[in-house]
Each structure stands twice: as C-alpha cells, then as structure tokens.
Design a protein around this motif. Structure first.
Motif, PDB file in Angstrom:
ATOM      1  N   GLN A 126       0.818  -1.212   0.000  1.00  0.00           N
ATOM      2  CA  GLN A 126       0.000   0.000   0.000  1.00  0.00           C
ATOM      3  C   GLN A 126       0.850   1.259   0.000  1.00  0.00           C
ATOM      4  O   GLN A 126       0.532   2.236  -0.697  1.00  0.00           O
TER       5      GLN A 126
ATOM      6  N   VAL B 111       1.862   2.056  -3.436  1.00  0.00           N
ATOM      7  CA  VAL B 111       0.756   2.613  -4.225  1.00  0.00           C
ATOM      8  C   VAL B 111       0.578   4.096  -3.880  1.00  0.00           C
ATOM      9  O   VAL B 111       0.412   4.941  -4.772  1.00  0.00           O
TER      10      VAL B 111
ATOM     11  N   TRP C 210      -4.184  -2.056  -8.896  1.00  0.00           N
ATOM     12  CA  TRP C 210      -5.147  -1.769  -7.829  1.00  0.00           C
ATOM     13  C   TRP C 210      -5.629  -3.029  -7.109  1.00  0.00           C
ATOM     14  O   TRP C 210      -5.977  -2.968  -5.922  1.00  0.00           O
TER      15      TRP C 210
ATOM     16  N   VAL D 249      -4.278  -3.743  -3.691  1.00  0.00           N
ATOM     17  CA  VAL D 249      -4.652  -2.946  -2.515  1.00  0.00           C
ATOM     18  C   VAL D 249      -5.643  -3.714  -1.659  1.00  0.00           C
ATOM     19  O   VAL D 249      -5.608  -3.651  -0.428  1.00  0.00           O
TER      20      VAL D 249
ATOM     21  N   GLY E 190      -8.838  -2.042   1.641  1.00  0.00           N
ATOM     22  CA  GLY E 190      -7.679  -1.185   1.848  1.00  0.00           C
ATOM     23  C   GLY E 190      -7.780   0.193   1.248  1.00  0.00           C
ATOM     24  O   GLY E 190      -6.871   1.016   1.423  1.00  0.00           O
ATOM     25  N   PHE E 191      -8.879   0.490   0.536  1.00  0.00           N
ATOM     26  CA  PHE E 191      -8.967   1.782  -0.146  1.00  0.00           C
ATOM     27  C   PHE E 191      -9.086   2.952   0.831  1.00  0.00           C
ATOM     28  O   PHE E 191      -8.577   4.039   0.571  1.00  0.00           O
TER      29      PHE E 191
ATOM     30  N   LEU F 202      -5.696   3.656   2.160  1.00  0.00           N
ATOM     31  CA  LEU F 202      -4.917   4.260   1.077  1.00  0.00           C
ATOM     32  C   LEU F 202      -5.190   5.758   0.993  1.00  0.00           C
ATOM     33  O   LEU F 202      -4.265   6.579   0.908  1.00  0.00           O
TER      34      LEU F 202
END
Length: 511
Positions: free
Chosen positions: A3, A6, A115, A118, A122-123, A126
């Motif tokens: 993560q 990202v 993506w 993730v 997990g968004f 993030l």
C-alpha cells in the motif's frame, strides 16, 4: 505492490501538475474526483455512478477535448447522482487542470497501478495515507491544522468510543477523528456485532474542498456519517444531535470574516473562535457524554469572557484532565496547544448540572521535550488499538498509562510520573509555594492534581498551570525562531483585544 508503494506512486503524479502551480492540498482534493471513479470500478460500487460518467468513459476518451468532457462529468455527478454522499463529493466542482495533456497523463498513470493488490478493504487506508502526505506540505492554509495521527489515536484510545454511540467532530477537517474512532470500534467487535448496533457519526466542515476530502475519507471507510457543509458556530448546525462523544481540533485564530451572526445559544459570545467552539462542544454533549478537544494556550488564560467560559465548563462538566502538548507537533511552528478531556456532569452523577469539577489533573508533556518536526516525529502513528498497544506510544504512552483505562477519567490516579528526565528539571518556585506541603520530589512529577478550590483561589480560574521550568527558557542560544516569537506575541495581542472588545460591548450595553 504494498500500500505504501501505491500511495507513493499516486503522490508522485503531483509532479505532472507542478507546472500548473498547484499545492499538494489542491492535488488531494482533485484526486478525490478521479480516485473515487477508479476505486468504484475496483470495489464494485460503480453501480452508484450513472453510465457514461464512469472511470472507463474517462479513461477511453481521447486527449483532444478531454478536459471539457471531464468538467462536464464533474458537473453532472454533482447534480444528478442519486446517492447523496457521492453527489456531495462532486458538489461545487472545480478543477486545477488547465491542459488536457496533464489530465490524460494522470488518468493513464492511475490506470497502470495494480489496484487489485490494494484489496477491497484497503482503499480507505490508502486515501488516509494520501491525506497524511498532504498534511506534510500544508502549513496553515484556511486556518486548518492537521492533527498528528499519533495524537488522534491516543485521544481515541482514552475516550473509548463504542457501539451505538453518536460521535461528532464540529471541525471535521479531513475526518481523521471520525475514521480513527470507527477503526477503534471495529477493532473491539466482530463484524456482526458492529452491524447490529453501529455507531453514527456527525461532522461539520466550513471549507468545501476539505469537506469533499472528509466525505471521501468517511465513505471509503464505510462510516455512517453525516458531514454538514457549514460553520459550527452558526445556525448551520441545527441538524446536529446531542452527542455521546465529541473529538475535535478546532481551527486556530479569531473568528474569520465575522459577517454571519454567532449562534444565540452560545452563552458567552466572543471573537475568540476557540472559546466559542469549546462552548459548542460542552453544550452539545449528552448527560455523561465525554469530549477531548485540542486548544491553544490562550483559551487557558484569556481573561474576561475567557474566564467565564472556563468557569461554565468546570461548573457543567467534570474537567478531569489537561494534557500540555509539546511545541512543534503542528505544521504551524510555535503554536502551544493542550488537550482538554471532560465529561458532562460530575464523576458521581452524570445528571449533575453545577459544581461538577472537583479536581483537574495536568500532564506536562511540553517542558524540556525535543523540538518535534519532520526530523523528530511526534509519537508513532503505526500503533493501533489492540489491548497491548495501550501505553506503548514513545511520547504519549506514559500519559496514557497515568490517565487510566476509564474514559471518564475516574481511574485511580497517583501524582508520581517522571518520564523524559523530569526528576532533573528545575521547578517553578512560585507554584511550589502556592501548593504548600508538597513533597520536593513530587514537585518534579509531570503528572499533578489541582483542586477546583485551588484553581479558583490562587489561579483565579486560569487553567494555564505549569510548575516545571524549561532549561532553555532563559538561554538566548535556544530562543525560538523569530517567526515563532511573533506568532506567540500575535496570539497574546489577539487575546487582549478580545478582552477589550468584551469590555467595550459591556460598556455600550450599559448606556
């Protein structure tokens, strides 16, 4: 792809827009538009977005005319989506993009990120990571001060929000307190129990782009949250209910652009914004409700209506704890702050309405502490909400332990706490003389108890209580930077002006 990787990849896209002169904070606001569409595609919520206005439509559009299509898309989503939260995220849309080429480059780069690694859950984290990144660049734009994650987590660990409770932040900012409170609750209960009796969240945010970020943050973390666009010090908050828990870091400074009238239910009107917020918070608690609020030093010592507010607070609530925070932990250097912890009613009776404070415990985490900043971070934001995490923060852990496990501040407490070399710190003799009979060693404790009677008689209801002397306080080589000294002088002058305005109003009212 982890993560953090990202987050870094998304963050690096800001370099594309450097030529357009945008700030990191503007970038995060813009990202809210784009990331929501992409995340909706990834997590299965795209059905909430009308066909023709989804990520695939934006991604497949040719470069020529892309900016115009994007602007049309934002306007449509802000006006025509059925889902209220999504419509609010896209309300009052503006874009910092001025060239289709830059927009296309950002869209293509977002599409290339893996993506699926993730994870659907997990968004939210993030997006929170991107907010933290923006805080590192933001100084004091729009009067906003991002609260360090480690401090937010400590406050949540101590106030212990729970299932079925209404949790509020009247100065919601990016929603950090609300999201952290929800993470705490989810860590304590199974998913089934959470669904059976979920907490509810309410917030107020005056700045539309910050509210957009807050909406996105709470939505991605699956909070049942109502975020009002408005000013908590006006009638905009008529929709708010009395809360079980209020957590807040109100914006510092005087009431900006005071054209709108202050709410009539604020008993002690004042140009000092923090004093007005403090009144809003203790008036907005249910009986037995608990609060933790970050406030600058001037709230503790300002005279006139400042004294009236403090007396009213200690009369209506049990102000059980004050944490004196180190300087440098906020992104406006030199701001001296505290956390006030209080409960509506007294320790013995939550319905008590007078004389509710008997003792105030003060923890001095400021004197002779390091100069915190980017090179010396404050606390550890990675410490979570497991039982073994309590008291483990490198800077806040000692305070958590003496605060105790009761969220109302009624755990058994003793005054001996000598962390961070406190035994070697010089003591303020004036304070020692005023607290007769105190043990000489105990005078060096960072954790002290002061009775309500002592505060009234010897401090005249000032809560600016300090007894340890900073070894660098009189050393010119260690004086703060001129910017910090000027800011402190400005705050003291504003407090004095506020007192004079109150006096003038009283005189004019008597004529």
């Amino acid at each position: 792809m982890k993560q953090d990787t990202v987050i870094q990849k998304i963050w690096s896209l800001c370099n594309i827009l450097r030529g357009d002169g945008i700030t990191y904070y503007q970038y995060v606001s813009e990202l809210s538009y784009l990331l929501f569409l992409k995340i909706a595609q990834e997590n299965g919520s795209e059905k909430l977005i009308p066909k023709g206005y989804r990520w695939a439509d934006l991604e497949s559009h040719e470069e020529e005319g892309l900016l115009g299509f994007y602007q049309e898309m934002l306007t449509h989503l802000g006006a025509n989506v059925e889902n209220e939260v999504i419509r609010a995220i896209y309300a009052f849309p503006t874009t910092v993009f001025s060239h289709s080429e830059n927009l296309k480059a950002v869209i293509d780069s977002i599409s290339k990120i893996e993506w699926h690694q993730v994870g659907k859950d997990g968004f939210g984290d993030l997006y929170s990571g991107l907010i933290d990144k923006s805080a590192q660049d933001t100084r004091s734009g729009a009067g906003q001060y991002f609260t360090p994650r480690s401090l937010v987590n400590t406050i949540v660990r101590l106030t212990q929000p729970n299932l079925g409770e209404l949790i509020q932040d009247p100065a919601a900012g990016s929603g950090g307190f609300l999201v952290s409170a929800d993470s705490y609750i989810r860590s304590k209960y199974t998913r089934e129990k959470y669904k059976t009796n979920p907490p509810k969240y309410q917030g107020v945010e005056i700045e539309k782009n910050t509210r957009r970020i807050c909406l996105m943050n709470t939505f991605l973390h699956n909070l049942d949250a109502k975020i009002i666009y408005g000013d908590a010090l006006t009638d905009d908050v008529a929709e708010l209910d009395d809360a079980d828990v209020i957590l807040a870091n109100p914006p510092f400074g005087n009431k900006a652009g005071g054209q709108r009238p202050l709410r009539r239910d604020i008993p002690f009107p004042n140009t000092n914004k923090q004093l007005a917020f403090l009144q809003h918070i203790y008036l907005g608690l249910k009986a037995g409700g608990r609060a933790a609020v970050v406030l600058p030093d001037n709230v503790l010592f300002e005279s006139g209506s400042g004294t009236d507010v403090r007396r009213d607070l200690m009369n209506r609530c049990n102000l059980h704890t004050i944490l004196r925070l180190p300087t440098g932990i906020f992104y406006a250097q030199g701001v001296k702050t505290n956390v006030l912890f209080f409960t509506k009613g007294s320790a013995k009776n939550k319905y008590q309405q007078e004389n509710c404070t008997e003792n105030v415990w003060v923890y001095d985490l400021r004197t002779d502490m390091p100069n915190f900043g980017k090179r010396t971070p404050f606390g550890n934001s990675d410490i979570g909400f497991a039982a073994e995490d309590f008291g483990m923060d490198p800077h806040l852990g000692a305070f958590e332990k003496v605060f105790g496990e009761n969220p109302n501040g009624t755990s058994k407490r003793t005054e001996e706490e000598y962390s961070f070399g406190a035994k070697n710190i010089e003591v303020n003799k004036d304070i020692i003389e005023k607290t007769q009979g105190i043990d000489r060693q105990l005078a060096h404790s960072r954790w002290r108890c002061f009775s309500r009677e002592w505060i009234a008689k010897l401090k005249e209801d000032s809560l600016d209580i300090s007894w340890l002397k900073d070894k660098n306080s009189l050393d010119a080589a260690h004086f703060p930077e001129p910017e910090i000294l000027i800011r402190e002088a400005k705050e003291e002058l504003e407090a004095a002006l506020s007192t004079l305005e109150d006096l003038l109003s009283a005189l004019e009212g008597g004529n």
